[in-house]
Design a protein around this motif. Structure first.
Motif, PDB file in Angstrom:
ATOM      1  N   THR A  42     -12.597  34.340  11.501  1.00  0.00           N
ATOM      2  CA  THR A  42     -11.617  33.293  11.771  1.00  0.00           C
ATOM      3  C   THR A  42     -12.349  31.997  12.074  1.00  0.00           C
ATOM      4  O   THR A  42     -13.572  31.980  12.231  1.00  0.00           O
ATOM      5  CB  THR A  42     -10.756  33.648  12.990  1.00  0.00           C
ATOM      6  OG1 THR A  42     -11.621  33.736  14.127  1.00  0.00           O
ATOM      7  CG2 THR A  42     -10.039  34.972  12.802  1.00  0.00           C
ATOM      8  N   VAL A  43     -11.576  30.916  12.148  1.00  0.00           N
ATOM      9  CA  VAL A  43     -12.155  29.619  12.462  1.00  0.00           C
ATOM     10  C   VAL A  43     -12.980  29.714  13.753  1.00  0.00           C
ATOM     11  O   VAL A  43     -14.137  29.304  13.792  1.00  0.00           O
ATOM     12  CB  VAL A  43     -11.031  28.573  12.612  1.00  0.00           C
ATOM     13  CG1 VAL A  43     -11.579  27.296  13.215  1.00  0.00           C
ATOM     14  CG2 VAL A  43     -10.392  28.299  11.257  1.00  0.00           C
ATOM     15  N   LEU A  44     -12.375  30.304  14.766  1.00  0.00           N
ATOM     16  CA  LEU A  44     -13.063  30.426  16.052  1.00  0.00           C
ATOM     17  C   LEU A  44     -14.364  31.224  15.918  1.00  0.00           C
ATOM     18  O   LEU A  44     -15.418  30.817  16.406  1.00  0.00           O
ATOM     19  CB  LEU A  44     -12.123  31.095  17.061  1.00  0.00           C
ATOM     20  CG  LEU A  44     -12.625  31.170  18.501  1.00  0.00           C
ATOM     21  CD1 LEU A  44     -12.828  29.774  19.071  1.00  0.00           C
ATOM     22  CD2 LEU A  44     -11.653  31.951  19.358  1.00  0.00           C
ATOM     23  N   GLU A  48     -18.245  30.114  16.505  1.00  0.00           N
ATOM     24  CA  GLU A  48     -19.051  30.815  17.514  1.00  0.00           C
ATOM     25  C   GLU A  48     -20.380  31.346  16.980  1.00  0.00           C
ATOM     26  O   GLU A  48     -21.252  31.721  17.751  1.00  0.00           O
ATOM     27  CB  GLU A  48     -18.269  32.020  18.064  1.00  0.00           C
ATOM     28  CG  GLU A  48     -17.288  31.674  19.144  1.00  0.00           C
ATOM     29  CD  GLU A  48     -16.579  32.916  19.634  1.00  0.00           C
ATOM     30  OE1 GLU A  48     -17.185  33.998  19.600  1.00  0.00           O
ATOM     31  OE2 GLU A  48     -15.416  32.814  20.033  1.00  0.00           O
ATOM     32  N   ARG A 105     -16.752  31.443  23.704  1.00  0.00           N
ATOM     33  CA  ARG A 105     -15.379  31.057  23.430  1.00  0.00           C
ATOM     34  C   ARG A 105     -15.082  29.669  24.006  1.00  0.00           C
ATOM     35  O   ARG A 105     -14.534  28.812  23.340  1.00  0.00           O
ATOM     36  CB  ARG A 105     -14.454  32.111  24.041  1.00  0.00           C
ATOM     37  CG  ARG A 105     -13.061  32.041  23.565  1.00  0.00           C
ATOM     38  CD  ARG A 105     -12.571  33.362  23.035  1.00  0.00           C
ATOM     39  NE  ARG A 105     -13.281  33.813  21.843  1.00  0.00           N
ATOM     40  CZ  ARG A 105     -12.945  34.916  21.168  1.00  0.00           C
ATOM     41  NH1 ARG A 105     -11.954  35.666  21.571  1.00  0.00           N
ATOM     42  NH2 ARG A 105     -13.612  35.255  20.093  1.00  0.00           N
ATOM     43  N   LEU A 122     -14.165  26.425  21.701  1.00  0.00           N
ATOM     44  CA  LEU A 122     -12.834  25.814  21.799  1.00  0.00           C
ATOM     45  C   LEU A 122     -12.940  24.316  22.077  1.00  0.00           C
ATOM     46  O   LEU A 122     -12.162  23.523  21.571  1.00  0.00           O
ATOM     47  CB  LEU A 122     -12.012  26.507  22.879  1.00  0.00           C
ATOM     48  CG  LEU A 122     -11.492  27.895  22.468  1.00  0.00           C
ATOM     49  CD1 LEU A 122     -10.849  28.588  23.648  1.00  0.00           C
ATOM     50  CD2 LEU A 122     -10.523  27.793  21.301  1.00  0.00           C
ATOM     51  N   ILE A 128     -13.798  22.652  18.856  1.00  0.00           N
ATOM     52  CA  ILE A 128     -12.651  22.743  17.954  1.00  0.00           C
ATOM     53  C   ILE A 128     -11.609  21.677  18.302  1.00  0.00           C
ATOM     54  O   ILE A 128     -11.051  21.017  17.427  1.00  0.00           O
ATOM     55  CB  ILE A 128     -12.040  24.166  18.018  1.00  0.00           C
ATOM     56  CG1 ILE A 128     -12.947  25.127  17.243  1.00  0.00           C
ATOM     57  CG2 ILE A 128     -10.633  24.189  17.463  1.00  0.00           C
ATOM     58  CD1 ILE A 128     -12.501  26.551  17.296  1.00  0.00           C
ATOM     59  N   ASP A 129     -11.396  21.491  19.598  1.00  0.00           N
ATOM     60  CA  ASP A 129     -10.484  20.435  20.040  1.00  0.00           C
ATOM     61  C   ASP A 129     -10.974  19.071  19.597  1.00  0.00           C
ATOM     62  O   ASP A 129     -10.227  18.274  19.050  1.00  0.00           O
ATOM     63  CB  ASP A 129     -10.393  20.438  21.584  1.00  0.00           C
ATOM     64  CG  ASP A 129      -9.330  21.403  22.053  1.00  0.00           C
ATOM     65  OD1 ASP A 129      -8.678  22.001  21.178  1.00  0.00           O
ATOM     66  OD2 ASP A 129      -9.159  21.544  23.276  1.00  0.00           O
ATOM     67  N   ASP A 143      -7.571  22.205  16.625  1.00  0.00           N
ATOM     68  CA  ASP A 143      -6.776  23.072  17.495  1.00  0.00           C
ATOM     69  C   ASP A 143      -5.486  23.478  16.795  1.00  0.00           C
ATOM     70  O   ASP A 143      -4.870  22.706  16.080  1.00  0.00           O
ATOM     71  CB  ASP A 143      -6.490  22.451  18.872  1.00  0.00           C
ATOM     72  CG  ASP A 143      -6.488  20.940  18.850  1.00  0.00           C
ATOM     73  OD1 ASP A 143      -6.825  20.391  17.784  1.00  0.00           O
ATOM     74  OD2 ASP A 143      -6.142  20.326  19.860  1.00  0.00           O
ATOM     75  N   GLU A 173      -7.296  28.045  15.327  1.00  0.00           N
ATOM     76  CA  GLU A 173      -8.368  28.921  15.816  1.00  0.00           C
ATOM     77  C   GLU A 173      -8.362  30.295  15.167  1.00  0.00           C
ATOM     78  O   GLU A 173      -9.409  30.846  14.843  1.00  0.00           O
ATOM     79  CB  GLU A 173      -8.274  29.103  17.338  1.00  0.00           C
ATOM     80  CG  GLU A 173      -8.593  27.880  18.153  1.00  0.00           C
ATOM     81  CD  GLU A 173      -7.365  27.016  18.397  1.00  0.00           C
ATOM     82  OE1 GLU A 173      -6.326  27.284  17.748  1.00  0.00           O
ATOM     83  OE2 GLU A 173      -7.429  26.092  19.226  1.00  0.00           O
ATOM     84  N   THR A 174      -7.177  30.866  14.972  1.00  0.00           N
ATOM     85  CA  THR A 174      -7.136  32.243  14.477  1.00  0.00           C
ATOM     86  C   THR A 174      -6.967  32.315  12.961  1.00  0.00           C
ATOM     87  O   THR A 174      -6.828  33.396  12.402  1.00  0.00           O
ATOM     88  CB  THR A 174      -5.978  33.013  15.128  1.00  0.00           C
ATOM     89  OG1 THR A 174      -4.791  32.272  14.894  1.00  0.00           O
ATOM     90  CG2 THR A 174      -6.196  33.181  16.609  1.00  0.00           C
ATOM     91  N   VAL A 182     -14.365  22.765   9.968  1.00  0.00           N
ATOM     92  CA  VAL A 182     -14.949  23.963  10.584  1.00  0.00           C
ATOM     93  C   VAL A 182     -16.463  23.921  10.424  1.00  0.00           C
ATOM     94  O   VAL A 182     -17.217  24.221  11.353  1.00  0.00           O
ATOM     95  CB  VAL A 182     -14.380  25.260   9.967  1.00  0.00           C
ATOM     96  CG1 VAL A 182     -14.980  26.480  10.655  1.00  0.00           C
ATOM     97  CG2 VAL A 182     -12.872  25.287  10.064  1.00  0.00           C
TER      98      VAL A 182
END
Lengths: 585, 428
Positions: free
Chosen positions: B95-97, B101, B115, B119, B122-123, B128, B131-132, B146
């Motif tokens: 996933t993006v998150l 990571e 995490r 985050l 990503i913000d 935002d 993330e998933t 990304v």
């Protein structure tokens, strides 16, 4: 759906004539077979089996037997995966290892699996004297040999073809080799590996059933399972019992298809970078339930966390204070190691050759070899004639089905399940007829070989025909191209690559089946067709290991030669000339 | 000025080709990068600019010379240097998150800390809500975001970018560029320098404090141009246009150009992958009444919506064939070029065939070989092995394919795909 497209992916790499490494690998494989045979011969004392539980013909125990059979399959699958990860990765990472592993795997794919079983079973029994664990291992080993080579090959190839930018990402962000393996290489290989595993597992049912009941050195070994159930039923000429077994097997395969195969394929969708326009997203109701249930999702999260911890396990992690990673290449020392490796392999090759020479010279006369070769030719011609006959039926029918999407969907699902169904369970029905009408076994036993393998041709043709671009069909309509011209110019050429793939798979299946298909019995009646398959089976029964090894070696050689001289050139030709569109990777 | 962050000294890079000789890709590269700079590397395709970036990143090793990062020798990927890829290079199964990571995971950070930091980035980068998501659910622009987030989350010292916007459409690329520039100028990201490769002159001028201009075959640094326009830079600004013209002029005054104009190309020349329609199309535009045989290169690039990688191969080949001439950032059609476009289809083939044998040594060589052979035929492998003395296997195949296409069009020779046999076109 390109179930078997990966199978012969090695073709572009290899020319039809063998090179130095092919010959070395061939020596290794043949020496391995004969070595097993030699060991078996040395231990020619009667096997000390423990109290074998008699196989009951009561239908009520069938689910239990089916469970045993399935467990065998799964254990073999686990070992195949382990083998794949170790050897596939090794071959992909080391040029020295690749040179010997890849040709060896290529040759091992040509070794008849059940033949292999008959020479290895003795060693396994020796390993666990006085228990059924030996034959149990041998059965698992037979399934293992039917899938491991294939899977390793596919894994090797996909790891090799990991896109450069993904590989560089791993390096750039300092992932350790362990993290790269689980985060990049394994996921990238997953869809291909999964398809291949599933395809091999389909073939695996055939071998597990055959491997459960085997007669070596005049001793019957029966492992609790569907295969033994059938074997006992045949001896007792009990038609009802056979019917129950066939039914059970159908249910097992249906469950396997719905509960394991489809959910996994649907799950593997996420590993594909982009959706291909021609392919539909694989769906599975089981997977949907899993994804939509809260409880299941929770388990899923737990699993993900576990995997995360596994990937980031401390011992395989680089220390966080290193600023500079290791240089990309280590030049010094590599040359010497390489030379030592090659010299070592060469010496082993020579040793294998000497061993083969003495073993063959000591036990087998030249006339015998010539006779076995002739038997090989007989079986070869059987395989080819059957494939030709099947083609006449399934090619037109497959195209007809493939052009009708609704029919094709149903037909393909059925053909896939049928191809997984172990055809040897159906042998008694045909054998009964031959016995009853006193038919010539040399002709009428032959169809057994292709019984299970023909579906490969059908579902490849259906897949090919359903992928013919609609605009090509419209052009043909527009120009008024009908009748034979339409078949000759449009339909046949466009399914040709699929036909070749299907045929290669079918031929492989037929060869493997020949070992069980050329000898059949019903009650006390035994019928034998002349051929290499029956040669191997007969000497397995009496336990003449030198002759078994000779038969297997010969079959392996013939299959190799046919692969190199016929299938590969045909496959390359089909790929170059008849594949429509860019590529379907 | 302070000490350089990156210093490249006397660097050379060869690629292995054939058995006999190696191809020189980068020759005698010396260059320094300082704190607070954005530097663009600009050059034609095949000038080795991406290779230079890869060598600095530690992914590729130089054949000779050394690279220092803050005074320390680079011999592999270095912590502190992060990279954004042209193709995004996201792991499609994460996933993006999880993608963001990745670099932290390699550093061995605990799950929770990973995490948190991911985050935050990503913000900052405007992701935002995604993330998933899996990368395949995202548009190209979001994917590259990304890519940026993943590169920034490891708090790099230097950011390397390999044509980061070239896979995006114009609007998306513009938004992303201005967002990145904002982050850089407000010092939101702790980066101390950016080095990026591009084939767009406008992009280089819009972004960079300094442009390193590359010559091709072999890649050498031709000039080091300072761009001191104030931010924000607009490509409508006349000063901006002036800089564009200046760079075009510099690029067309390369010694490589002189070689092409003198007809000095040899048999192993890496023919550009250009087809006949493109050549004819270019000449037709030039010859149209509104342009009257002459055009400004930046205008031509805009008309064709071509970037450098697409424009220069085309202008090279029309020059080699003597259909047009480039000088000082202008392209003008020649007499041969005029006759060629004015002719009908059959006539065009004749003219093309004459120019081909006259100016492309490889085409001439193949034609001669076939004429000399008693049965007027030859295997493609013969020519391939000849080309492999100069080029890599892949390049040799490409060049042979291109010359075969041109030769077939000119009816100079025929080719059979199945057998790989070339033979003289007969009956004409």
């Amino acid at each position: 759906m390109n179930l078997f497209r990966t199978k012969l992916a090695s073709v572009n790499r290899i020319t039809w004539y063998p090179n130095y490494w092919d010959i070395i690998a061939l020596l290794f494989v043949l020496a391995g077979i004969f070595l097993f045979a030699w060991v078996a011969k040395e231990m020619a004392t009667p096997y000390q089996l423990g109290q074998s539980t008699p196989i009951s013909l009561n239908p009520a125990v069938l689910p239990f037997y089916a469970g045993r059979t399935v467990v065998r399959m799964l254990i073999a699958l686990f070992f195949s995966l382990l083998f794949t990860f170790v050897f596939g990765t090794w071959a992909a990472k080391s040029r020295h290892a690749e040179r010997i592993i890849i040709p060896a795997i290529d040759i091992l794919q040509a070794v008849p699996i059940l033949g292999f079983l008959s020479v290895t079973i003795a060693s396994f029994i020796r390993l666990f004297p006085g228990s059924l664990l030996g034959p149990e291992c041998a059965a698992v080993f037979a399934i293992f040999t039917s899938q491991a080579w294939n899977m390793t090959f596919v894994f090797f190839q996909t790891v090799r073809s990991v896109p450069a930018d993904l590989a560089e990402t791993g390096l750039m962000f300092h992932l350790s080799a362990w993290q790269r393996f689980w985060r990049i290489e394994v996921p990238y290989a997953t869809p291909g590996l999964l398809w291949n595993t599933m395809a091999s597992m389909s073939a695996g049912w055939f071998f597990v059933v055959a491997a459960e009941a085997i007669t070596v050195s005049n001793q019957d070994i029966l492992l609790p399972g569907i295969g033994s159930f059938i074997a006992v039923a045949i001896k007792a000429a009990n038609l009802h019992a056979i019917g129950y077994a066939v039914l059970t097997m159908f249910i097992v395969i249906l469950i396997y298809d719905q509960l394991l195969f489809r959910p996994l394929v649907a799950w593997a969708e996420k590993f594909k970078p982009e959706q291909q326009a021609t392919e539909k997203t694989a769906e599975s109701w089981v997977m949907n339930i899993f994804r939509r249930t809260r409880l299941m999702r929770k388990w899923g999260d737990k699993l993900a966390q576990l995997f995360d911890a596994f990937v980031n396990i401390k011992i395989f992690r680089p220390s966080p204070d290193i600023i500079f990673s290791k240089p990309l290449s280590k030049k010094n020392g590599n040359k010497l190691v390489g030379m030592l490796w090659e010299v070592g392999i060469l010496l082993l090759g020579i040793a294998a050759f000497i061993f083969l020479w003495y073993f063959v010279a000591a036990h087998i006369s030249f006339a015998e070899i010539r006779w076995v070769f002739i038997l090989g030719l007989i079986t070869t011609s059987r395989v080819f004639i059957l494939i030709l006959l099947c083609s006449f039926i399934w090619v037109p029918l497959g195209i007809w089905i493939g052009l009708r999407p609704q029919v094709a969907q149903v037909a393909q699902a059925i053909a896939q399940i049928l191809s997984a169904f172990p055809a040897n369970l159906l042998y008694p029905f045909i054998v009964m007829m031959i016995v009853y009408y006193h038919l010539n076994p040399n002709i009428w036993l032959s169809p057994l070989m292709i019984l299970g393998a023909q579906w490969y041709i059908l579902f490849n043709i259906v897949a090919g025909a359903s992928l013919i671009p609609k605009e090509l069909l419209r052009v043909a309509d527009n120009l008024g191209v009908t009748g034979w011209t339409r078949w000759q110019r449009l339909l046949l050429p466009s399914v040709f690559p699929y036909y070749v793939t299907g045929t290669i798979a079918a031929a492989g299946g037929a060869w493997n089946a020949s070992i069980v298909a050329e000898v059949a019995s019903w009650g006390n009646e035994k019928i034998v067709a002349t051929g290499l398959g029956s040669y191997i089976t007969q000497y397995t029964t009496v336990g003449n290991f030198a002759r078994i090894a000779l038969g297997i070696g010969m079959m392996c050689l013939i299959v190799l030669i046919i692969n190199r001289l016929i299938w590969r050139p045909l496959y390359v030709y089909a790929e170059n000339r008849f594949v429509i569109g860019v590529s379907d990777v | 000025m302070s000490d350089p962050i990156i210093e490249v000294v006397e660097m050379q890079k060869y690629f292995k080709t054939g058995d006999r000789q190696d191809r020189l890709v980068l020759h005698n590269i010396n260059f320094k990068m300082f704190e607070g700079e954005i530097v663009a590397i600009l050059g034609k395709s095949g000038s080795g600019k991406s290779t230079l970036l890869r060598i600095i990143s530690g992914l590729t090793e130089p054949s000779a010379g050394v690279i220092y990062y803050r005074g320390r020798l680079i011999s592999g990927p270095v912590r502190g240097i992060s990279m954004v890829f042209q193709t995004f290079a996201l792991l499609p199964w994460l996933t993006v998150l999880q993608n963001v990571e990745l670099g932290l995971e390699a550093q061995g950070l605990p799950r929770k800390e990973r995490r948190e930091q991911a985050l935050k980035v990503i913000d900052m980068i405007g992701l935002d809500g995604f993330e998933t998501a899996l990368p395949k659910e995202l548009s190209g622009g979001m994917r590259q975001r990304v890519g940026f987030a993943r590169a920034l989350v490891v708090k790099p010292d230097i950011l390397l970018m390999d044509e980061p916007f070239s896979a995006l459409d114009v609007l998306t690329a513009d938004t992303l560029k201005s967002d990145l520039l904002d982050l850089w100028q407000t010092r939101m990201i702790g980066i101390n320098a950016i080095l990026f490769v591009t084939h767009s002159i406008e992009e280089a001028i819009a972004f960079a404090d300094r442009i390193i201009l590359f010559d091709s075959d072999p890649g050498t640094i031709r000039s080091d141009v300072k761009i001191s326009l104030p931010f924000p830079r607009s490509d409508l600004d006349p000063r901006f246009r002036n800089q564009v013209d200046r760079i075009y002029t510099l690029m067309t005054a390369e010694p490589q150009e002189a070689r092409i104009q003198d007809g000095m190309i040899d048999i192993g020349y890496r023919l550009p992958d250009v087809n006949i329609e493109e050549i004819t199309g270019l000449l037709e535009i030039l010859n149209s009444p509104e342009h009257n045989g002459k055009m400004d290169l930046p205008v031509l690039a805009e008309t064709l919506t071509h970037n450098l990688d697409e424009l220069f191969p085309l202008t090279d080949i029309v020059q080699i064939l003597r259909f047009a001439k480039v000088s000082e950032g202008d392209i003008a059609i020649t007499q041969e070029g005029k006759t060629f476009v004015d002719a009908d289809i059959l006539e065009r083939k004749k003219i093309f065939s004459i120019q081909l044998t006259k100016f492309i040594p490889l085409a001439r060589y193949i034609h001669n070989q076939l004429t000399r052979h008693p049965r007027h035929r030859a295997l493609e492998e013969h020519f391939l092995s000849l080309l492999e003395d100069y080029l890599s296997e892949k390049e040799a195949e490409d060049v042979l394919r291109i010359v075969i296409e041109w030769g077939r069009y000119a009816e100079l020779f025929a080719y059979d795909y199945n057998s790989g046999v070339l033979n003289l076109e007969s009956g004409h």
